[in-house]
Design an enzyme around this catalytic site. Structure first.
Site, short mmCIF file in Angstrom:
data_model
loop_
_atom_site.label_atom_id
_atom_site.label_comp_id
_atom_site.label_asym_id
_atom_site.label_seq_id
_atom_site.Cartn_x
_atom_site.Cartn_y
_atom_site.Cartn_z
CG ASN A 190 -4.34 13.22 -23.56
OD1 ASN A 190 -4.43 12.32 -24.08
ND2 ASN A 190 -3.72 14.62 -23.88
CB CYS A 246 -1.52 12.39 -28.79
SG CYS A 246 -1.03 12.48 -26.78
CG HIS A 285 -5.32 14.01 -29.10
ND1 HIS A 285 -5.75 12.66 -27.95
CD2 HIS A 285 -4.41 14.91 -28.26
CE1 HIS A 285 -4.98 12.80 -27.11
NE2 HIS A 285 -4.09 13.87 -27.30
O1 UT7 Z 1 -1.99 15.21 -25.75
C1 UT7 Z 1 -0.74 15.93 -26.22
C2 UT7 Z 1 -1.00 17.07 -26.70
N1 UT7 Z 1 -1.11 17.76 -25.26
C3 UT7 Z 1 -1.97 18.73 -25.19
O2 UT7 Z 1 -2.40 19.26 -26.18
C4 UT7 Z 1 -1.91 19.48 -23.63
C5 UT7 Z 1 -2.09 21.07 -23.92
N2 UT7 Z 1 -2.10 21.77 -22.73
C6 UT7 Z 1 -2.88 21.81 -21.84
O3 UT7 Z 1 -3.85 21.14 -21.92
C7 UT7 Z 1 -3.00 22.63 -20.73
O4 UT7 Z 1 -1.67 23.52 -20.74
C8 UT7 Z 1 -2.62 22.05 -19.29
C9 UT7 Z 1 -3.98 21.58 -19.03
C10 UT7 Z 1 -1.74 20.99 -19.19
C11 UT7 Z 1 -2.29 23.27 -18.36
O5 UT7 Z 1 -3.24 24.27 -18.38
P1 UT7 Z 1 -2.89 25.60 -18.40
O6 UT7 Z 1 -4.10 26.35 -18.35
O7 UT7 Z 1 -1.99 25.88 -19.64
O8 UT7 Z 1 -1.90 25.91 -16.98
P2 UT7 Z 1 -0.36 26.48 -17.01
O9 UT7 Z 1 0.57 25.21 -17.46
O10 UT7 Z 1 -0.06 27.58 -17.68
O11 UT7 Z 1 -0.44 26.80 -15.67
C12 UT7 Z 1 -0.97 27.70 -14.88
C13 UT7 Z 1 -0.53 27.48 -13.44
C14 UT7 Z 1 0.56 27.14 -13.00
O12 UT7 Z 1 0.64 27.97 -11.90
P3 UT7 Z 1 1.49 29.37 -11.63
O13 UT7 Z 1 3.01 29.15 -12.29
O14 UT7 Z 1 0.76 30.35 -12.44
O15 UT7 Z 1 1.55 29.48 -10.17
C15 UT7 Z 1 0.47 25.81 -12.71
O16 UT7 Z 1 1.75 25.34 -11.93
O17 UT7 Z 1 -1.50 26.41 -13.11
C16 UT7 Z 1 -0.74 25.58 -12.28
N3 UT7 Z 1 -1.07 24.09 -12.30
C17 UT7 Z 1 -2.10 23.71 -11.74
N4 UT7 Z 1 -2.82 24.24 -10.57
C18 UT7 Z 1 -3.65 23.34 -9.91
C19 UT7 Z 1 -0.61 23.28 -13.25
N5 UT7 Z 1 -1.40 22.21 -12.98
C20 UT7 Z 1 -2.14 22.47 -11.94
C21 UT7 Z 1 -3.21 21.64 -11.59
N6 UT7 Z 1 -3.84 22.08 -10.21
N7 UT7 Z 1 -3.36 20.21 -11.61
#
Ligand code: UT7
Length: 330
Positions: free
Chosen positions: A287, A116, A257
């Site tokens: 993204n 990225c 980004h």
């Molecule tokens: O481009 C390169 C650099 N990348 C980044 O900067 C990415 C940075 N990270 C993010 O943008 C976020 O971490 C994400 C958008 C990827 C994820 O969001 P989050 O608020 O950090 O969610 P999380 O990974 O902590 O997951 C929270 C919950 C989990 O469920 P449980 O374990 O609490 O039951 C995930 O399984 O949300 C769940 N989850 C989803 N739920 C519905 C993860 N993806 C989804 C989804 N729909 N698509």
């Protein structure tokens, strides 16, 4: 680096595939919802390339627009640098394919692998090569076809990433104002497994095991990267402002980004700037990794949000983990 480099961004261009994938598409077959995706990421839709739109094709189309915008012929290019995490092949470079297709017969070509943050690395390399006199006119590209490297059943990644390409033509500037004021690259190589695509390289060549283990898809520890990104991006912007003696208010536009709207919002709040001072297109494109900054930059130039004399800060962070920051005066 805080010494002005006489570089002119002579032209920019972008190409986004036509097919729009909405959040509802994923809600139709995965345990996710439009509400979750919009609230947690800011994404409403993203683009997907056709079967024939390889990374080199997206890149070539963006490059043709950048060259047209710069009123330049491909033969005027000395060098092509393509930043991509999703190249056409492991080798030769995607930049080589683009060079051939553009007919840029006088240009050298190589790829940059910084995911990225790739476009920032390409911009830094091009600036250094131009200001040292090694090259005069360099085409830099950020192009990705991430949809082909994502597990369609992995809800943590499939809703986030999209395809696209952005390009810019950099050349020697004749005016003392038009320049790169600041440029810095960084890496934390202890975090290579935070975002990665494990198989297909020399460490885990393709095998039945790598396929069965779904190792040809990208994997991301989203939450860990999120926390790292917020702290690092804020620190790197503060560092850039300190090195240049600029205030946040002096910047006409910040082009971050486009990884998560909440990350952009945290950075904005910390800098105390209005959202109008930030380029945002994650709602429309998701993204797009290395393409995100050049696509947003091209949109801002074409919309007239930035023009001659304006100060623009670009920053990106991604797999590696790598990051790069640049302040330019247009
Ligand atoms: O481009 C390169 C650099 N990348 C980044 O900067 C990415 C940075 N990270 C993010 O943008 C976020 O971490 C994400 C958008 C990827 C994820 O969001 P989050 O608020 O950090 O969610 P999380 O990974 O902590 O997951 C929270 C919950 C989990 O469920 P449980 O374990 O609490 O039951 C995930 O399984 O949300 C769940 N989850 C989803 N739920 C519905 C993860 N993806 C989804 C989804 N729909 N698509």
């Amino acid at each position: 680096m805080n010494q002005r480099m006489p570089i002119r961004f002579a032209g920019t261009g972008a190409y986004m595939p036509d097919e729009v994938i909405t959040n509802e598409h994923f809600a139709g077959y995965l345990d996710t919802s439009d509400e979750w995706i919009q609230t947690r990421t800011g994404i409403r839709e993203r683009r997907k390339s056709t079967e024939e739109e390889y990374t080199s094709v997206l890149a070539r189309k963006a490059s043709e627009r950048a060259l047209e915008n710069a009123s330049m012929d491909p033969k005027e290019l000395d060098l092509i640098i393509c930043a991509t995490a999703t190249p056409d092949y492991l080798f030769p470079s995607t930049a080589s394919v683009i060079q051939g297709e553009l007919g840029a017969v006088n240009a050298g070509a190589f790829d940059v692998s910084a995911a990225c943050a790739g476009f920032m690395h390409a911009a830094a390399a091009a600036s250094g090569l131009i200001s040292s006199g090694i090259h005069e006119t360099v085409l830099i590209i950020g192009a990705e076809r991430l949809t082909r490297f994502i597990d369609n059943h992995e809800r943590g990644t499939v809703v986030i990433f999209g395809d696209g390409a952005g390009a810019a033509v950099l050349t020697k500037s004749k005016s003392p104002e038009q320049s790169v004021l600041y440029c810095n690259l960084g890496c934390d190589g202890t975090r290579t497994e935070d975002i990665w695509l494990p198989a297909g390289g020399s460490r885990f060549p393709a095998s039945h095991d790598t396929i069965d283990g779904r190792k040809h898809y990208m994997h991301m520890r989203g939450r860990d990267v999120y926390k790292f990104a917020v702290v690092k991006i804020i620190r790197e912007i503060e560092r850039a402002l300190e090195a240049t003696g600029l205030k946040a208010d002096d910047l006409k536009l910040v082009i971050p980004h486009q990884s998560n709207l909440r990350i952009i919002e945290s950075v904005r709040a910390k800098m105390g700037l209005p959202m109008e001072q930030f380029a945002v297109n994650i709602d429309r494109y998701g993204n797009t990794s290395a393409a995100s900054v050049p696509v947003a930059f091209d949109e801002a130039r074409r919309d007239g949000r930035v023009g001659d004399g304006d100060l623009v800060l670009m920053i990106a962070l991604g797999a590696g983990l790598t990051w790069g920051t640049m302040i330019i005066q247009l």
